[in-house]
Motif scaffolding. Structure first.
Motif, PDB file in Angstrom:
ATOM      1  N   TYR A 198      57.204 -18.604  75.395  1.00 55.53           N
ATOM      2  CA  TYR A 198      57.219 -17.291  74.745  1.00 55.53           C
ATOM      3  C   TYR A 198      58.394 -16.421  75.181  1.00 55.53           C
ATOM      4  O   TYR A 198      58.537 -15.300  74.700  1.00 55.53           O
ATOM      5  CB  TYR A 198      55.906 -16.546  75.022  1.00 55.53           C
ATOM      6  CG  TYR A 198      54.708 -17.203  74.383  1.00 55.53           C
ATOM      7  CD1 TYR A 198      54.412 -16.999  73.036  1.00 55.53           C
ATOM      8  CD2 TYR A 198      53.873 -18.038  75.116  1.00 55.53           C
ATOM      9  CE1 TYR A 198      53.311 -17.604  72.440  1.00 55.53           C
ATOM     10  CE2 TYR A 198      52.767 -18.643  74.533  1.00 55.53           C
ATOM     11  CZ  TYR A 198      52.500 -18.428  73.198  1.00 55.53           C
ATOM     12  OH  TYR A 198      51.413 -19.034  72.609  1.00 55.53           O
ATOM     13  N   ARG A 214      46.102 -13.059  70.571  1.00 51.08           N
ATOM     14  CA  ARG A 214      46.011 -12.630  69.175  1.00 51.08           C
ATOM     15  C   ARG A 214      45.923 -13.846  68.243  1.00 51.08           C
ATOM     16  O   ARG A 214      46.572 -14.872  68.482  1.00 51.08           O
ATOM     17  CB  ARG A 214      47.242 -11.800  68.783  1.00 51.08           C
ATOM     18  CG  ARG A 214      47.343 -10.460  69.497  1.00 51.08           C
ATOM     19  CD  ARG A 214      46.284  -9.487  68.983  1.00 51.08           C
ATOM     20  NE  ARG A 214      46.447  -8.169  69.557  1.00 51.08           N
ATOM     21  CZ  ARG A 214      45.902  -7.775  70.713  1.00 51.08           C
ATOM     22  NH1 ARG A 214      45.165  -8.628  71.420  1.00 51.08           N
ATOM     23  NH2 ARG A 214      46.071  -6.536  71.153  1.00 51.08           N
ATOM     24  N   ALA A 216      46.931 -15.449  64.662  1.00 48.93           N
ATOM     25  CA  ALA A 216      47.990 -15.308  63.659  1.00 48.93           C
ATOM     26  C   ALA A 216      47.407 -15.763  62.327  1.00 48.93           C
ATOM     27  O   ALA A 216      47.137 -16.964  62.142  1.00 48.93           O
ATOM     28  CB  ALA A 216      49.204 -16.143  64.037  1.00 48.93           C
ATOM     29  N   ALA A 227      49.444 -15.683  68.960  1.00 44.06           N
ATOM     30  CA  ALA A 227      50.423 -14.690  69.407  1.00 44.06           C
ATOM     31  C   ALA A 227      49.899 -14.025  70.673  1.00 44.06           C
ATOM     32  O   ALA A 227      48.716 -14.141  71.026  1.00 44.06           O
ATOM     33  CB  ALA A 227      50.667 -13.636  68.325  1.00 44.06           C
ATOM     34  N   TRP A 228      50.796 -13.328  71.357  1.00 41.74           N
ATOM     35  CA  TRP A 228      50.433 -12.512  72.521  1.00 41.74           C
ATOM     36  C   TRP A 228      50.931 -11.094  72.301  1.00 41.74           C
ATOM     37  O   TRP A 228      52.046 -10.880  71.830  1.00 41.74           O
ATOM     38  CB  TRP A 228      51.051 -13.073  73.805  1.00 41.74           C
ATOM     39  CG  TRP A 228      50.378 -14.310  74.303  1.00 41.74           C
ATOM     40  CD1 TRP A 228      50.721 -15.591  74.031  1.00 41.74           C
ATOM     41  CD2 TRP A 228      49.227 -14.367  75.152  1.00 41.74           C
ATOM     42  NE1 TRP A 228      49.851 -16.459  74.646  1.00 41.74           N
ATOM     43  CE2 TRP A 228      48.924 -15.732  75.346  1.00 41.74           C
ATOM     44  CE3 TRP A 228      48.417 -13.398  75.751  1.00 41.74           C
ATOM     45  CZ2 TRP A 228      47.859 -16.148  76.130  1.00 41.74           C
ATOM     46  CZ3 TRP A 228      47.349 -13.816  76.538  1.00 41.74           C
ATOM     47  CH2 TRP A 228      47.066 -15.181  76.720  1.00 41.74           C
ATOM     48  N   THR A 245      54.633  -7.881  69.798  1.00 46.87           N
ATOM     49  CA  THR A 245      53.807  -9.064  69.604  1.00 46.87           C
ATOM     50  C   THR A 245      54.716 -10.282  69.525  1.00 46.87           C
ATOM     51  O   THR A 245      55.669 -10.298  68.743  1.00 46.87           O
ATOM     52  CB  THR A 245      52.970  -8.948  68.313  1.00 46.87           C
ATOM     53  OG1 THR A 245      52.094  -7.811  68.417  1.00 46.87           O
ATOM     54  CG2 THR A 245      52.138 -10.196  68.095  1.00 46.87           C
ATOM     55  N   VAL A 246      54.433 -11.286  70.342  1.00 48.09           N
ATOM     56  CA  VAL A 246      55.239 -12.506  70.384  1.00 48.09           C
ATOM     57  C   VAL A 246      54.445 -13.633  69.735  1.00 48.09           C
ATOM     58  O   VAL A 246      53.347 -13.979  70.191  1.00 48.09           O
ATOM     59  CB  VAL A 246      55.607 -12.894  71.836  1.00 48.09           C
ATOM     60  CG1 VAL A 246      56.554 -14.089  71.841  1.00 48.09           C
ATOM     61  CG2 VAL A 246      56.228 -11.711  72.565  1.00 48.09           C
ATOM     62  N   LEU A 247      54.994 -14.184  68.674  1.00 50.71           N
ATOM     63  CA  LEU A 247      54.317 -15.243  67.924  1.00 50.71           C
ATOM     64  C   LEU A 247      54.526 -16.607  68.578  1.00 50.71           C
ATOM     65  O   LEU A 247      55.567 -16.857  69.205  1.00 50.71           O
ATOM     66  CB  LEU A 247      54.832 -15.282  66.491  1.00 50.71           C
ATOM     67  CG  LEU A 247      54.636 -14.017  65.655  1.00 50.71           C
ATOM     68  CD1 LEU A 247      55.351 -14.162  64.308  1.00 50.71           C
ATOM     69  CD2 LEU A 247      53.155 -13.740  65.448  1.00 50.71           C
ATOM     70  N   THR A 248      53.560 -17.478  68.402  1.00 45.66           N
ATOM     71  CA  THR A 248      53.723 -18.873  68.801  1.00 45.66           C
ATOM     72  C   THR A 248      54.513 -19.589  67.712  1.00 45.66           C
ATOM     73  O   THR A 248      54.111 -19.592  66.550  1.00 45.66           O
ATOM     74  CB  THR A 248      52.354 -19.559  68.967  1.00 45.66           C
ATOM     75  OG1 THR A 248      51.590 -18.848  69.933  1.00 45.66           O
ATOM     76  CG2 THR A 248      52.512 -21.007  69.408  1.00 45.66           C
ATOM     77  N   GLN A 335      61.252 -11.330  68.967  1.00 46.31           N
ATOM     78  CA  GLN A 335      60.388 -12.138  69.824  1.00 46.31           C
ATOM     79  C   GLN A 335      60.548 -11.758  71.299  1.00 46.31           C
ATOM     80  O   GLN A 335      59.571 -11.704  72.048  1.00 46.31           O
ATOM     81  CB  GLN A 335      60.707 -13.624  69.644  1.00 46.31           C
ATOM     82  CG  GLN A 335      60.157 -14.240  68.373  1.00 46.31           C
ATOM     83  CD  GLN A 335      58.661 -14.516  68.442  1.00 46.31           C
ATOM     84  OE1 GLN A 335      57.845 -13.718  67.998  1.00 46.31           O
ATOM     85  NE2 GLN A 335      58.305 -15.650  69.021  1.00 46.31           N
TER      86      GLN A 335
END
Length: 373
Positions: A198, A214, A216, A227-228, A245-248, A335
């Motif tokens: 991440y 989170r 998605a 996500a986080w 918010t950081v997506l996978t 990101q």
């Protein structure tokens, strides 16, 4: 000039009518107390204020004089001293030297500003007033975008794999020898993989809670690890921590299984109770920043990677690899929480293979264009 009750003003930190045994030291200490108060009103953190105060005290000890006696030559000699090879001390880097100069300049701006009354106090008591120490002609010029350690760079794919293999190897070694360190080793391996997957900063990873997971909507296969929500992003100029918010990303979706295993099977063995922290230590508390650094350093040594690489190198690696995966620059910046794309560019160190691929793609495009003509 009429006295103003500005935070840090001389009359608020220097008592009137008091005879000091050491008046110069008393005024110097009051200046530092006033400057600290002035910075706190701007909501600057202790981590910013205390090193600045300590630096000014170091300058005073080096010159064996006081701010109203300092001249530009004193500042130059101080930085030259810190940049020189000395027994038992490493020379400071160019970026550190600039940071010191900025801090000293900010202090001198404070004590030379008549609104805080220090020029009047110094003139009345000592017959001289403070002056600015650094100016354009004697300060370090900022001529390059990146001035960090040359050895700090993104890890290659092979180095990332070697690091993770070493971290996993610690787990197997502890199990084979019946040692108690298997659980911490499992945690450290999952932690390092998460930081890379991440692009987290050290503090961002340390402050993650289970509630920050989170879903998605467009990627239901990742479940609660889509996500986080980062609540402790890097702040600036006294502002609160920035959130994002950081997506996978699909290329890193292997992290979903790693995190699920950690949260559902390993973390409960640390008996964290109601503690929400994602990363916990053996005494059921949140991991410290130092422990996170040590997790990386242990794996780096086992993997026999260069000592110049640190935990932040994994963040550089994440940025670089997203670029090589052809994600748009704007997406990469969001990101990792960069306000400017130029900051993201500094983090990027794409491989020769990626650049060769771009050239081939460009050549193929030109060939098709000529053929169409």
């Amino acid at each position: 000039m009429e006295r103003a009750d500005l935070p840090g003003a001389a009359h608020l930190v220097l008592a009137d009518g008091v005879v000091h045994l050491d008046p110069e030291r008393a005024v110097f200490d009051a200046m530092l107390a006033g400057w600290e108060r002035q910075q706190r009103t701007r909501f600057l953190k202790d981590a910013t204020i205390r090193p600045r105060i300590a630096l000014i005290r170091r300058l005073g000890e080096f010159t064996n004089s006081y701010p109203w006696q300092w001249e530009p030559a004193d500042g130059e000699d101080f930085i030259t001293h810190l940049r020189a090879e000395r027994e038992g001390a490493r020379p400071i880097t160019v970026s550190t030297a600039r940071g010191y100069e900025v801090s000293i300049t900010l202090f001198m701006q404070y004590v030379t500003d008549p609104r805080y009354q220090w020029p009047a106090v110094c003139r009345e008591r000592f017959g001289s007033v403070p002056q600015q120490v650094f100016h354009e002609g004697n300060s370090v010029a900022h001529v390059t975008d990146f001035e960090g350690q040359p050895g700090r760079r993104p890890l290659t794919y092979d180095e990332v794999q070697a690091l993770f293999d070493a971290a996993d190897g610690r787990v197997e070694h502890a199990r084979l020898h019946g040692r108690k360190g298997a659980l911490p080793a499992l945690r450290d391996a999952a932690l390092l993989k998460t930081v890379y997957a991440y692009g987290f900063r050290r503090r961002e990873a340390q402050r993650l809670d289970l509630a920050d997971r989170r879903h998605a909507p467009k990627m239901p296969q990742y479940g609660q690890y889509g996500a986080w929500f980062v609540r402790w992003g890097k702040s600036s100029n006294g502002s609160p921590p920035k959130r994002r918010t950081v997506l996978t990303v699909p290329e890193m979706d292997w992290i979903v299984e790693v995190l699920d295993h950690w949260v559902t099977e390993v973390r409960p063995l640390f008996n964290p109770g109601r503690l929400q922290a994602l990363w916990v230590h053996e005494r059921a508390g949140r991991m410290s920043l130092r422990s996170i650094n040590e997790a990386f350093e242990q794996a780096r040594r086992l993997a026999e990677l260069p000592e110049e690489l640190d935990l932040h190198s994994l963040r550089h690696s994440y940025v670089t690899h997203l670029v090589e995966f052809d994600y748009p620059e704007r997406f990469v910046s969001e990101q990792v929480g960069h306000r400017y794309a130029s900051t993201t560019a500094i983090y990027t160190g794409v491989s020769d293979e990626y650049r060769t691929r771009l050239i081939r793609r460009s050549m193929e495009g030109h060939s098709e264009l000529w053929e169409s003509r």
